[in-house]
Scaffold this motif. Structure first.
Motif, PDB file in Angstrom:
ATOM      1  N   GLN A 154       0.838  -1.196   0.000  1.00  0.00           N
ATOM      2  CA  GLN A 154       0.000   0.000   0.000  1.00  0.00           C
ATOM      3  C   GLN A 154       0.877   1.252   0.000  1.00  0.00           C
ATOM      4  N   TRP A 155       1.336   1.651  -1.174  1.00  0.00           N
ATOM      5  CA  TRP A 155       2.140   2.865  -1.264  1.00  0.00           C
ATOM      6  C   TRP A 155       1.960   3.490  -2.642  1.00  0.00           C
ATOM      7  N   HIS A 156       2.324   4.758  -2.751  1.00  0.00           N
ATOM      8  CA  HIS A 156       2.166   5.500  -3.999  1.00  0.00           C
ATOM      9  C   HIS A 156       3.494   6.155  -4.370  1.00  0.00           C
ATOM     10  N   LEU A 157       3.733   6.265  -5.656  1.00  0.00           N
ATOM     11  CA  LEU A 157       4.855   7.053  -6.166  1.00  0.00           C
ATOM     12  C   LEU A 157       4.281   8.371  -6.668  1.00  0.00           C
ATOM     13  N   ILE A 158       4.698   9.461  -6.043  1.00  0.00           N
ATOM     14  CA  ILE A 158       4.281  10.794  -6.477  1.00  0.00           C
ATOM     15  C   ILE A 158       5.427  11.388  -7.282  1.00  0.00           C
ATOM     16  N   LEU A 159       5.172  11.635  -8.549  1.00  0.00           N
ATOM     17  CA  LEU A 159       6.229  12.019  -9.498  1.00  0.00           C
ATOM     18  C   LEU A 159       6.003  13.437 -10.000  1.00  0.00           C
ATOM     19  N   GLY A 160       7.048  14.255  -9.891  1.00  0.00           N
ATOM     20  CA  GLY A 160       7.008  15.610 -10.412  1.00  0.00           C
ATOM     21  C   GLY A 160       8.182  15.867 -11.344  1.00  0.00           C
ATOM     22  N   GLU A 161       8.294  17.099 -11.803  1.00  0.00           N
ATOM     23  CA  GLU A 161       9.393  17.477 -12.712  1.00  0.00           C
ATOM     24  C   GLU A 161       9.814  18.896 -12.360  1.00  0.00           C
ATOM     25  N   ALA A 162      10.909  19.009 -11.616  1.00  0.00           N
ATOM     26  CA  ALA A 162      11.334  20.309 -11.100  1.00  0.00           C
ATOM     27  C   ALA A 162      11.630  21.301 -12.213  1.00  0.00           C
ATOM     28  N   GLY A 163      12.204  20.811 -13.313  1.00  0.00           N
ATOM     29  CA  GLY A 163      12.526  21.711 -14.421  1.00  0.00           C
ATOM     30  C   GLY A 163      11.283  22.353 -15.006  1.00  0.00           C
ATOM     31  N   ILE A 164      10.226  21.548 -15.206  1.00  0.00           N
ATOM     32  CA  ILE A 164       8.983  22.088 -15.750  1.00  0.00           C
ATOM     33  C   ILE A 164       8.365  23.070 -14.767  1.00  0.00           C
ATOM     34  N   THR A 165       8.282  22.665 -13.498  1.00  0.00           N
ATOM     35  CA  THR A 165       7.643  23.520 -12.493  1.00  0.00           C
ATOM     36  C   THR A 165       8.377  24.850 -12.351  1.00  0.00           C
ATOM     37  N   LYS A 166       9.707  24.800 -12.283  1.00  0.00           N
ATOM     38  CA  LYS A 166      10.475  26.041 -12.144  1.00  0.00           C
ATOM     39  C   LYS A 166      10.315  26.936 -13.371  1.00  0.00           C
ATOM     40  N   SER A 167      10.282  26.324 -14.555  1.00  0.00           N
ATOM     41  CA  SER A 167      10.150  27.131 -15.774  1.00  0.00           C
ATOM     42  C   SER A 167       8.775  27.784 -15.858  1.00  0.00           C
ATOM     43  N   LEU A 168       7.730  27.116 -15.383  1.00  0.00           N
ATOM     44  CA  LEU A 168       6.396  27.717 -15.364  1.00  0.00           C
ATOM     45  C   LEU A 168       6.342  28.889 -14.395  1.00  0.00           C
ATOM     46  N   ASN A 170       8.530  31.085 -14.136  1.00  0.00           N
ATOM     47  CA  ASN A 170       9.152  32.250 -14.779  1.00  0.00           C
ATOM     48  C   ASN A 170       8.119  33.236 -15.314  1.00  0.00           C
ATOM     49  N   ALA A 171       6.876  32.790 -15.433  1.00  0.00           N
ATOM     50  CA  ALA A 171       5.832  33.697 -15.909  1.00  0.00           C
ATOM     51  C   ALA A 171       5.480  34.751 -14.872  1.00  0.00           C
ATOM     52  N   PHE A 172       5.874  34.510 -13.615  1.00  0.00           N
ATOM     53  CA  PHE A 172       5.538  35.439 -12.537  1.00  0.00           C
ATOM     54  C   PHE A 172       6.649  36.465 -12.353  1.00  0.00           C
ATOM     55  N   PRO A 173       6.330  37.653 -11.832  1.00  0.00           N
ATOM     56  CA  PRO A 173       7.363  38.667 -11.592  1.00  0.00           C
ATOM     57  C   PRO A 173       8.457  38.098 -10.679  1.00  0.00           C
ATOM     58  N   ARG A 177       8.139  35.282  -7.257  1.00  0.00           N
ATOM     59  CA  ARG A 177       8.263  33.855  -7.550  1.00  0.00           C
ATOM     60  C   ARG A 177       8.408  33.005  -6.300  1.00  0.00           C
ATOM     61  N   SER A 178       9.205  33.463  -5.339  1.00  0.00           N
ATOM     62  CA  SER A 178       9.397  32.652  -4.142  1.00  0.00           C
ATOM     63  C   SER A 178       8.097  32.501  -3.370  1.00  0.00           C
ATOM     64  N   GLN A 179       7.291  33.562  -3.316  1.00  0.00           N
ATOM     65  CA  GLN A 179       6.013  33.478  -2.612  1.00  0.00           C
ATOM     66  C   GLN A 179       5.036  32.565  -3.343  1.00  0.00           C
ATOM     67  N   VAL A 180       5.015  32.660  -4.669  1.00  0.00           N
ATOM     68  CA  VAL A 180       4.146  31.773  -5.446  1.00  0.00           C
ATOM     69  C   VAL A 180       4.597  30.331  -5.272  1.00  0.00           C
ATOM     70  N   ALA A 205      -1.438  30.305 -11.433  1.00  0.00           N
ATOM     71  CA  ALA A 205      -0.956  29.762 -10.158  1.00  0.00           C
ATOM     72  C   ALA A 205      -1.894  28.667  -9.653  1.00  0.00           C
ATOM     73  N   LYS A 206      -3.201  28.879  -9.783  1.00  0.00           N
ATOM     74  CA  LYS A 206      -4.161  27.884  -9.318  1.00  0.00           C
ATOM     75  C   LYS A 206      -4.130  26.626 -10.190  1.00  0.00           C
ATOM     76  N   ILE A 207      -3.918  26.832 -11.495  1.00  0.00           N
ATOM     77  CA  ILE A 207      -3.799  25.662 -12.383  1.00  0.00           C
ATOM     78  C   ILE A 207      -2.560  24.858 -12.020  1.00  0.00           C
ATOM     79  N   MET A 208      -1.436  25.562 -11.743  1.00  0.00           N
ATOM     80  CA  MET A 208      -0.216  24.868 -11.350  1.00  0.00           C
ATOM     81  C   MET A 208      -0.435  24.079 -10.062  1.00  0.00           C
ATOM     82  N   MET A 209      -1.210  24.644  -9.140  1.00  0.00           N
ATOM     83  CA  MET A 209      -1.486  23.955  -7.891  1.00  0.00           C
ATOM     84  C   MET A 209      -2.312  22.691  -8.119  1.00  0.00           C
ATOM     85  N   ASP A 210      -3.064  22.666  -9.206  1.00  0.00           N
ATOM     86  CA  ASP A 210      -3.940  21.532  -9.505  1.00  0.00           C
ATOM     87  C   ASP A 210      -3.319  20.534 -10.482  1.00  0.00           C
TER      88      ASP A 210
END
Length: 403
Positions: A154-168, A170-173, A177-180, A205-210
């Motif tokens: 009973q376990w899950h692998l939660i997979l992300g991509e730091a490069g994609i997340t960090k590059s997205l 960049n759209a913020f001032p 960025r650190s607060q977002v 920002a809300k889409i990224m959170m989802d």
């Protein structure tokens, strides 16, 4: 005066050690089968090593005072130490290098809670000098194999991509960025709503959170962003990786592009292994790709790609304790060897050594005196010792099976 361990430290008694070894031995067997070799680095590190690239928060490091004006700290994790070792001691090594570790780490109790733990145990791997789809898949499947070896289903692998997340981000001032990033990392919608952003950026920002859930749905959402060529390449790679992992079908995969690790040296995929502890999610391990970390330790700034993960022995212990899989008693001795008379001592030691020298690893205890035959038998029963050897001065023995 009652002497106690230092605040945040702890002692492991024989049963604790037996249970810890049960976990470590199974993980080590998996590491060996995948071709990884153990590395042991110094518990003490120079602070400039630990702080290179600001990968580690200084306040989490337990620092030591020396008489040589040298700032030293106890390692709070292993990746930085291994990166330093590989660059400085293995410069001529052939790649890829497959390394694993099993060690204790230390993190400062900066919250000042009473008896809050400051020493932890970890096991993990580092795959250095390899990048691309197969290297990423190897490390993720290796992590899966580790949990299978421990009997955890009973376990899950939660997979992300730091490069994609960090590059997205960049759209913020730049000043926002650190607060977002912090709001997304904490899934804090209220913080997002209160940030002074335009309507479009609030929406992004809300889409990224989802960006979390079934892989197909998340990949579709991120594809709706205006991606440049490098971002699209990262998304394509992530899609190929997900397809490869899902073809294995051995674990539950959750894609989470809002996953942002606290350690900031990750450059590609990041992931968490999450188990269940009494109905609550429990992070059992985490890892990711760090293709620029080793360059921080190289005098010429040359980068060596790397990816790895750590599993928390402490958290694995908690989850496994609830399943009753861990040993419930310490290993019993196989033999109790007893001298029959004062002049039988030499022969008894010789007989015990003969047993210990057998091909099979067995535990042999000597009766050290002070017990009559009935007391010897009671001791053997209490310790679950299977056989007693009563040895005479001429070396002959009488074997008694303990019921």
């Amino acid at each position: 005066m009652v002497y106690q361990p230092a605040a945040g430290a702890r002692d492991l008694l024989p049963l604790d050690v037996a249970q810890k070894r049960w976990i470590e031995d199974r993980l080590q067997q998996v590491f060996h089968r995948w071709g990884y070799h153990r590395i042991i680095t110094s518990t003490l590190e120079r602070m400039d090593t630990l702080m290179a690239g600001e990968a580690i928060d200084r306040h989490k490091v337990i620092q030591l005072q020396t008489g040589q004006d040298e700032e030293l700290g106890l390692r709070p994790e292993l990746t930085a130490s291994i990166a330093r070792t590989v660059v400085t001691r293995m410069a001529m090594a052939n790649y890829p290098q497959r390394l694993y570790y099993n060690a204790n780490v230390f993190r400062r109790n900066w919250e000042k809670r009473h008896n809050r733990q400051q020493e932890y145990y970890q096991a993990g791997v580092e795959l250095l000098g390899a990048e691309g789809l197969l290297a990423n898949a190897e490390v993720l499947l290796l992590a899966s194999n580790c949990l299978t070896a421990l009997g955890l289903n009973q376990w899950h692998l939660i997979l992300g991509e730091a490069g994609i997340t960090k590059s997205l981000l960049n759209a913020f001032p730049p000043e926002m960025r650190s607060q977002v990033r912090m709001a997304i990392a904490n899934l804090d919608r209220v913080a997002i709503d209160t940030l002074p952003l335009g309507e479009d950026l609030h929406k992004q920002a809300k889409i990224m959170m989802d960006l979390r859930g079934k892989s197909g749905e998340v990949l579709q959402k991120v594809s709706n962003f205006p991606l440049d060529s490098s971002q699209q390449a990262a998304v394509n790679h992530l899609k190929s990786l997900v397809e490869l992992l899902e073809a294995e079908g051995k674990f539950s995969l959750i894609l989470d592009l809002s996953l942002i690790q606290t350690i900031d040296y990750y450059t590609g995929i990041v992931f968490e292994v999450v188990g269940d502890l009494n109905g609550q999610a429990q992070v059992l391990g985490r890892g990711g790709r760090y293709d620029q970390l080793l360059g921080l330790y190289n005098p010429r700034g040359e980068n060596i790609p790397g990816i790895g993960f750590e599993l928390s022995i402490d958290d694995l212990y908690q989850v496994l304790s609830s399943t009753q899989q861990l040993p419930q008693t310490i290993p019993s001795s196989n033999w109790l060897v007893v001298p029959e008379g004062d002049n039988a001592q030499v022969a008894t030691f010789a007989y015990a050594q003969k047993l210990r020298d057998s091909a099979d690893l067995i535990r042999v205890e000597m009766e050290l005196g002070g017990k009559d035959p009935q007391g010897v038998r009671e001791y053997a029963k209490e310790r679950s010792i299977a056989q007693i050897a009563w040895i005479k001065s001429d070396g002959t023995g009488r074997i008694e099976t303990v019921s």
